[in-house]
Design an enzyme around this catalytic site. Structure first.
Site, mmCIF file in Angstrom:
data_model
loop_
_atom_site.group_PDB
_atom_site.id
_atom_site.type_symbol
_atom_site.label_atom_id
_atom_site.label_comp_id
_atom_site.label_asym_id
_atom_site.label_seq_id
_atom_site.Cartn_x
_atom_site.Cartn_y
_atom_site.Cartn_z
ATOM 1 N N GLU A 800 0.859 -1.215 -0.131
ATOM 2 C CA GLU A 800 0.005 0.216 0.175
ATOM 3 C C GLU A 800 0.643 1.860 0.050
ATOM 4 O O GLU A 800 0.700 2.346 -0.655
ATOM 5 C CB GLU A 800 -0.915 -0.141 0.883
ATOM 6 N N ASP A 801 2.263 1.198 0.481
ATOM 7 C CA ASP A 801 2.983 2.465 0.822
ATOM 8 C C ASP A 801 3.173 2.501 -1.180
ATOM 9 O O ASP A 801 3.683 4.258 -0.914
ATOM 10 C CB ASP A 801 3.741 1.994 1.971
#
Length: 887
Positions: A800-801
């Protein structure tokens, strides 16, 4: 004695008590010592004087009696001394207790004084904030009462020649043919759609599909009385087979329930789903009154009215959904063919077409990397009107193979002023889709949505007189410009032209922008607490070090009309496009530094009132060219309650902290016995629908600041490190600003990207386990980024980062910023994290390569820049202090 008393006056309470204690013990001991010495000397002197035996015996007896007496006396003295010693010991203990009590009282007073001092500083700070808020309120302009726009003067229209003897009002413009009174700023642009299409449809399903798509639009209304715009879906017909006469069709159109005699505020919408569809029923010359026309073909019988009608391209793609997989990759910049063109024509060529054919043959002989194919066709479907243009050759699949190998694609426009043709628009859409930069040889052809889209950012537009020079001109364009044009072309195609739904949204956005009505606002996700109303969380007593200050909420939607009226062109031509309005963006204009001193702004909190300063003054004000701000801490957690509580507790006393939002990804609610620390600001524990790392970036409605500090629950950071990151972010609001840095490496052997966490002098990503970002990017991540990326994050429970870094770099074309911190800040005593899994790094490399396919290129940018603290290693005077001592 007088001197002794004088000296005692100078003694403090503690010293006086100690002196009395020593004096009370020492004096009696000295007195008894001297008495014992005198008795011993008297006994010795008497013994020496005895020299006769009788006298000696008598003396001895007498002396024995005396000694008994003296022994008794000494026993009495000993007993007396013991009693006195016990009394003195008791006095000493009492004095020590008094001293201890006084010490405790003094320490309590000292702590209370420090607490009062903090309260005074806090109160002064709050008073400054109140004064600042008051100045803002006083300086805020008072808006007058919003009045409705003027109504359209229908009587004037009916008495003029505007509607007479014309199939359409050829000199119609918005100001004289549209009723603005039905579309005020605050109306929200309500749109009513007639469910029954107008005319004979070749395919009833296509009309119903368009109706369903319009029905799902946020502007759709079921209340026609409140509508600003009425949409009539126009069907395609075969002119030789239509069942009704022109007069009958006109009568049907004019009998629409809300036509009101002249068709004002009506939009006749015709979208062709195939190039070879039969023409629109509007081509029959029906009187359309004051209605706007949105279709692909404008020529002869249907003259295009600039600023009023809309050129809509044919829909040759899917009806809705993501289309990234249908587009070509951006690289390599230069492809096999420099330029390609495939065209078909009838037997008879016009003079212009003949000249063009000869010039194309000539430049194709000069260069071998040009792909030029001209065909002769006797097909009956070519009408007389189409015979003056180069038409499409082959199928969509065959054309796509050539376009994928072409750097540029030639598009020859019509020679008719103010004209628009389907086949030219199809060429344009296919070129954008497959990454061939359009080279349009026409200054008269009307491009789709031309008054909103800046086509020169994605295409090369030249007059046909430049055709002989084209071979040289195209070779002078650099690879950087080629990739920039290609990237912009894909954005325009993907956003506005790729699907039927996208085209319909673009039509409505065009009219809404022309009417200066703000777009539909993006709303934040409602926050659901993990605690029920009957089960409030247990809290610990307030921490005395907690900073209590007035919440500073970032202003929202303050540029809604500004972006619609002043900045609309930029909004249309940069991602994410013009369909939605966001509460705030990181791209707002910045005032000059002189603004607070020239009466042009009071929304500043200047360091030292503009005089600057070192650490002391620096810590009291943010300074800079932005209003006073705070930030929100967002913590993602999963089944680590004690680690989470420690993470929240570490935020005590953190300056400029607005609130803490805990995203509770755990399936079970928090323990009932868990005590949440009172850190001086609200702590919201959010209940989520499912365990997903995407929840980290959801723009919850409780987040009221632009600045968000995303941090993992197992990350330990000092407050001064966090504040340093916040100050750097304020000067780079369109970047991800944070601490742990990574970069994308190239595996030359396997021809793919790799995720690398090795220490390096360059970086391209900042992990969001400890990073600041603008809430705007949270809206884009949740509402605009392709769904397939969020699905991939859920599939791997990872990346997700990386997805957020890809998104921000794609939007801004800028790298992130790394801020100085300690070498490591992970929690040493925390349970095992996801990154400890051996497949973690493999999955992250897979994510990077997949994201590149979705975006069509690698958006991440490398940088060697990093932000260190101001005055970190600077020698400064002793009466000053550094901004941050340890970072």
């Amino acid at each position: 004695m007088h001197i002794l008393m004088y000296k005692l006056k100078d003694l403090s309470l503690g010293r006086l008590v100690a002196f009395l204690l020593v004096f009370g013990l020492v004096v009696p001991l000295i007195t008894h010592y001297y008495l014992a010495q005198e008795t011993r000397q008297s006994f010795q002197s008497r013994t020496i004087k005895l020299d006769r035996p009788a006298d000696r015996a008598d003396s001895i007896l007498d002396r024995i009696d005396d000694l008994k007496y003296e022994i008794d006396e000494l026993k009495r003295i000993k007993l007396s001394l013991g009693n006195e010693l016990r009394e003195l010991e008791g006095k000493k203990n009492r004095i020590l207790r008094i001293i201890s009590n006084y010490s405790k009282t003094a320490e309590a007073y000292r702590s209370q004084a420090e607490h009062y001092q903090r309260d005074v500083v806090r109160a002064q700070r709050e008073l400054e904030l109140i004064k600042l808020a008051k100045r803002r309120a006083n300086d805020c302009p008072i808006l007058p009462h919003l009045k409705l726009p003027h109504k359209l003067d229908v009587a004037y229209l009916e008495s003029s020649d505007l509607l007479l003897h014309q199939s359409t009002a050829s000199n119609c413009h918005l100001h004289n043919c549209f009723d603005f009174s039905r579309c005020p700023f605050g109306s929200g642009f309500p749109v009513y759609v007639y469910e029954q299409p107008f005319g004979q449809l070749l395919s009833d399903s296509s009309g119903m599909e368009i109706f369903q798509l319009l029905k799902g639009n946020p502007y759709y209304t079921v209340e026609p009385e409140k509508a600003c715009l009425y949409i009539v879906i126009v069907g395609s017909i075969e002119a030789s087979r239509h069942s009704k006469s022109k007069s009958e069709l006109e009568n049907d159109l004019h009998l629409l329930p809300y036509w009101r005699g002249n068709g004002k505020n009506h939009l006749l919408l015709h979208i062709r789903t195939s190039v070879r569809d039969s023409t629109s029923i509007l081509s029959l010359g029906i009187n359309t009154g004051l209605a706007l026309i949105a279709q692909s073909t404008f020529f002869k019988d249907r003259t295009y009215r600039y600023g009023f009608d809309i050129v809509v391209p044919p829909s040759n793609g899917p009806s809705t959904g993501d289309v990234w997989h249908l587009a070509a990759l951006h690289l390599p910049a230069r492809r096999k063919f420099l330029l390609s063109f495939q065209g078909v024509h009838k037997d008879h060529l016009t003079n212009t077409m003949t000249i063009l054919r000869d010039q194309l043959h000539q430049i194709s002989k000069e260069a071998r990397d040009l792909f030029i194919e001209l065909y002769l066709s006797k097909s009956e479907f070519l009408s007389s009107e189409q015979s003056g243009d180069w038409l499409l050759w082959g199928s969509h699949e065959n054309r796509s193979k050539i376009l994928r190998q072409s750097t540029f694609a030639l598009i020859v426009g019509s020679n008719h002023v103010g004209s628009s043709w389907d086949n030219i628009q199809v060429r344009l859409l296919e070129a954008l889709q497959f990454g061939a930069i359009p080279v349009i040889l026409s200054n008269d052809f009307i491009l789709p949505f031309h008054d909103m889209i800046d086509w020169r950012k994605a295409a090369i537009i030249l007059t046909q007189a430049r055709l002989p020079e084209l071979n040289v001109l195209l070779r002078t364009i650099t690879n950087e410009d080629i990739l920039n044009l290609r990237r912009q072309g894909r954005f325009l195609w993907e956003t506005y032209l790729s699907t039927t739904d996208a085209i319909l949204k673009t039509v409505l956005a065009t009219l809404r922008t022309r009417l200066s009505i703000p777009a539909d606002p993006v709303t934040a996700l409602p926050t659901v607490s993990v605690f029920g109303e009957s089960n409030p969380p247990l809290t610990s007593p307030p921490d005395p070090d907690a900073l209590i200050s007035l919440p500073q909420v970032s202003p929202t939607f303050i540029r809604n009309l500004t972006m619609t009226i002043v900045d609309a062109y930029n909004v249309w031509n940069y991602p994410p496009g013009s369909f939605r309005m966001y509460p705030s963006t990181p791209f707002a204009p910045v005032l000059p530094s002189s603004a607070p001193f020239k009466n042009s702004s009071t929304e500043f909190e200047l360091i030292g009132d503009g005089m600057g300063g070192a650490g002391v003054e620096f810590s009291k004000a943010l300074g800079g060219n932005h209003p006073v701000e705070q930030f929100t801490v967002v913590i993602l957690t999963y089944q680590r309650e004690l680690v989470l509580i420690e993470a929240v507790q570490r935020l005590v006393g953190l300056q400029y902290l607005n609130k803490v939002v805990v995203v509770w990804n755990s399936p079970e609610p928090p323990s009932l016995s868990l005590r949440w620390p009172d850190i001086g600001v609200p702590v919201h524990v959010v209940k989520v629908a499912k365990n997903s790392l995407n929840n980290r970036f959801i723009p919850y409605d409780v987040i009221e600041t632009d600045a968000i500090f995303s941090i993992d629950d197992d990350v330990e950071m000092r407050p001064d490190e966090i504040l340093l990151g916040f100050r750097v972010w304020r000067e780079a609001r369109d970047r991800i600003v944070g601490f742990p840095a990574r970069f994308h490496a190239w595996d030359a052997q396997n021809k793919q990207w790799l995720y690398s966490s090795e220490y390096s002098c360059e970086l391209s990503m900042i992990l969001t386990g400890a990073a600041f970002y603008h809430k705007y990017f949270g809206y884009l991540y949740t509402n605009w980024m392709p769904q397939i990326i969020r699905d991939k994050v859920d599939e791997y429970m990872n990346c997700e980062d990386l997805a957020m870094n890809f998104l921000v770099s794609h939007i801004t074309r800028k790298p992130p910023i790394k801020v100085t911190s300690r070498w490591t800040f992970s929690c040493p005593n925390c349970p095992v994290s996801l990154w400890n899994d051996k497949t973690h790094f493999e999955e992250r490399s897979k994510c990077i390569n997949f994201f590149v396919k979705v975006y069509g290129y690698m958006p991440l940018l490398r940088t060697q820049f990093r932000a260190d603290s101001v005055l970190f290693k600077t020698r400064i005077p002793s009466d000053k202090s550094k901004c941050f001592k340890y970072v």
